[in-house]
Write a protein that holds these residues in place. Structure first.
Motif, PDB file in Angstrom:
ATOM      1  N   ARG A  97       0.663  -1.303   0.012  1.00 49.17           N
ATOM      2  CA  ARG A  97      -0.100   0.250   0.054  1.00 49.17           C
ATOM      3  C   ARG A  97       0.951   1.392   0.030  1.00 49.17           C
ATOM      4  O   ARG A  97       0.561   2.083  -0.493  1.00 49.17           O
ATOM      5  N   GLY A 101       1.026   3.837  -3.060  1.00 51.44           N
ATOM      6  CA  GLY A 101       0.706   5.274  -2.799  1.00 51.44           C
ATOM      7  C   GLY A 101       1.722   6.351  -3.217  1.00 51.44           C
ATOM      8  O   GLY A 101       1.749   7.503  -3.111  1.00 51.44           O
ATOM      9  N   THR A 141      -4.719   2.911   7.840  1.00 50.40           N
ATOM     10  CA  THR A 141      -4.025   3.661   6.769  1.00 50.40           C
ATOM     11  C   THR A 141      -4.387   5.255   6.830  1.00 50.40           C
ATOM     12  O   THR A 141      -5.709   5.719   6.968  1.00 50.40           O
ATOM     13  N   ARG A 146      -5.082   7.097   1.538  1.00 50.01           N
ATOM     14  CA  ARG A 146      -6.118   6.482   1.205  1.00 50.01           C
ATOM     15  C   ARG A 146      -6.671   7.146  -0.131  1.00 50.01           C
ATOM     16  O   ARG A 146      -7.299   6.906  -0.956  1.00 50.01           O
ATOM     17  N   ALA A 147      -6.669   8.358   0.306  1.00 50.55           N
ATOM     18  CA  ALA A 147      -7.173   9.517  -0.931  1.00 50.55           C
ATOM     19  C   ALA A 147      -6.326   9.557  -2.262  1.00 50.55           C
ATOM     20  O   ALA A 147      -6.629   9.496  -3.243  1.00 50.55           O
ATOM     21  N   LEU A 149      -4.664   6.747  -2.960  1.00 51.22           N
ATOM     22  CA  LEU A 149      -4.679   5.419  -3.744  1.00 51.22           C
ATOM     23  C   LEU A 149      -6.050   5.442  -4.427  1.00 51.22           C
ATOM     24  O   LEU A 149      -6.196   4.669  -5.652  1.00 51.22           O
ATOM     25  N   GLU A 150      -6.901   6.170  -3.939  1.00 55.35           N
ATOM     26  CA  GLU A 150      -8.358   6.374  -4.485  1.00 55.35           C
ATOM     27  C   GLU A 150      -8.147   7.051  -6.119  1.00 55.35           C
ATOM     28  O   GLU A 150      -8.791   6.692  -7.114  1.00 55.35           O
ATOM     29  N   LYS A 151      -7.216   7.994  -6.033  1.00 53.47           N
ATOM     30  CA  LYS A 151      -6.789   8.800  -7.419  1.00 53.47           C
ATOM     31  C   LYS A 151      -6.007   8.202  -8.261  1.00 53.47           C
ATOM     32  O   LYS A 151      -6.198   8.179  -9.444  1.00 53.47           O
ATOM     33  N   HIS A 152      -5.018   7.513  -7.579  1.00 53.25           N
ATOM     34  CA  HIS A 152      -4.125   6.714  -8.422  1.00 53.25           C
ATOM     35  C   HIS A 152      -3.984   5.553  -7.833  1.00 53.25           C
ATOM     36  O   HIS A 152      -2.924   5.193  -6.911  1.00 53.25           O
ATOM     37  N   PRO A 153      -4.615   4.253  -8.073  1.00 52.02           N
ATOM     38  CA  PRO A 153      -4.436   3.019  -7.403  1.00 52.02           C
ATOM     39  C   PRO A 153      -2.914   2.474  -7.334  1.00 52.02           C
ATOM     40  O   PRO A 153      -2.708   1.770  -6.414  1.00 52.02           O
TER      41      PRO A 153
END
Length: 325
Positions: A97, A101, A141, A146-147, A149-153
């Motif tokens: 993760r 990220g 996390t 987390r934000a 990873l949501e934008k760029h996994p």
């Protein structure tokens, strides 16, 4: 003999080729390649075609350093996900993760037989990140990660490209060579948009550096690599195009591309090039800045150097150097 020829001859006489330098520094070929990429071992230009060599004084600098060669090899120690997670004291899932990220950038990779990209990281990078961001290693996390990873996994390929381009820019010896670096990760359409002149595009193409030196034999693996070296996300493409346009303006002011006339009096650049003195600002990183009040090192450097409390089975750079990167 011209002055230039005399200078080139002098450099050649006071320097040695890569293979010999690697032997004198007690580095394996892949370690030495990485050392050059990272700037740990500095090179000098010698002869036509920009052939690079290692100055004798650079070899002596390393050999006279305390802890040679172990300290040098420690700085070049590369680990995968399992070893990296063990070194940081976290689970492989959490390590992945953090890597996805963009918390730390891979230093190299290979494509396995299943066409999966296997990333590797500098152990020193992981130690520094862990020491400066202990709050990222335990608990939930962080919301910012987390934000991100949501934008760029998965930012690993992007992080690797950014790191590799920084290395190549630092090694470039000419404004046109520096302009060719961001051009190397733009597809033909984006490159044509940023560089309308076909003569300049051809010159940049000839100067484009190779991001990955060794190409595997398998066609499938080459296809994966060809995709990986190209910028993907719109904001990343915009960033590299902006860098190219700024570098191109500087290169044009230095000299026109061979076969092209100076663009000084042709009016505004159709690609909208900024002022040569203007430098683009890199996008913000998703990871929060390190807290200056974070605790002192927690012994990870001792683990890294294998002096005490080594993780797992006591792996050291010497134990892992022969493994496939």
């Amino acid at each position: 003999m011209t002055v230039r020829q005399a200078q080139v001859r002098g450099v050649a006489e006071q320097s040695i080729p890569f293979a010999r330098a690697a032997r004198e520094l007690e580095l394996k070929p892949r370690e030495f390649e990485l050392a050059v990429q990272l700037g740990e071992v500095r090179t000098v230009s010698s002869g036509p075609g920009g052939r690079r060599r290692i100055a004798r004084e650079e070899i002596e600098r390393h050999k006279s350093a305390e802890g040679f060669p172990k300290e040098l090899r420690t700085r070049l120690w590369v680990v995968g996900t399992a070893e990296g997670a063990e070194l940081m004291g976290i689970s492989p899932a959490r390590f992945t993760r953090l890597a996805r990220g963009g918390c730390f950038a891979p230093v190299r990779f290979y494509v396995n037989r299943y066409r999966v990209v296997v990333w590797h990281y500098l152990a020193t990078d992981l130690v520094e990140f862990a020491d400066r961001n202990p709050e990222m290693l335990t608990g939930r996390t962080p919301a910012l990660l987390r934000a991100a990873l949501e934008k760029h996994p998965d930012r690993r390929a992007r992080s690797w490209r950014a790191r590799r381009l920084d290395q190549l820019t630092a090694a470039a010896g000419d404004p046109w060579e520096r302009a060719a670096v961001p051009a190397a990760v733009l597809d033909p359409g984006e490159l044509a948009h940023a560089v309308p002149d076909p003569g300049e595009r051809a010159y940049l193409h000839a100067l484009c550096p190779v991001l990955v030196q060794a190409r595997p034999e398998a066609t499938a693996a080459r296809e994966v690599i060809d995709e990986l070296v190209m910028a993907e996300d719109p904001d990343e493409i915009d960033w590299h195009r902006h860098c190219l346009i700024a570098a191109l303006a500087e290169a044009r002011s230095h000299r026109p591309a061979p076969g092209c006339h100076s663009r000084a009096d042709t009016g505004p650049d159709p690609a909208g090039a900024p002022d040569p003195e203007e430098r683009p600002t890199p996008p913000a990183e998703p990871v929060p800045p390190a807290d200056p009040a974070t605790p002192a090192r927690r012994g990870l450097w001792a683990r890294l150097c294998g002096r005490k409390g080594a993780p797992g089975r006591g792996r050291t750079p010497e134990a892992t150097a022969g493994r496939r990167p």
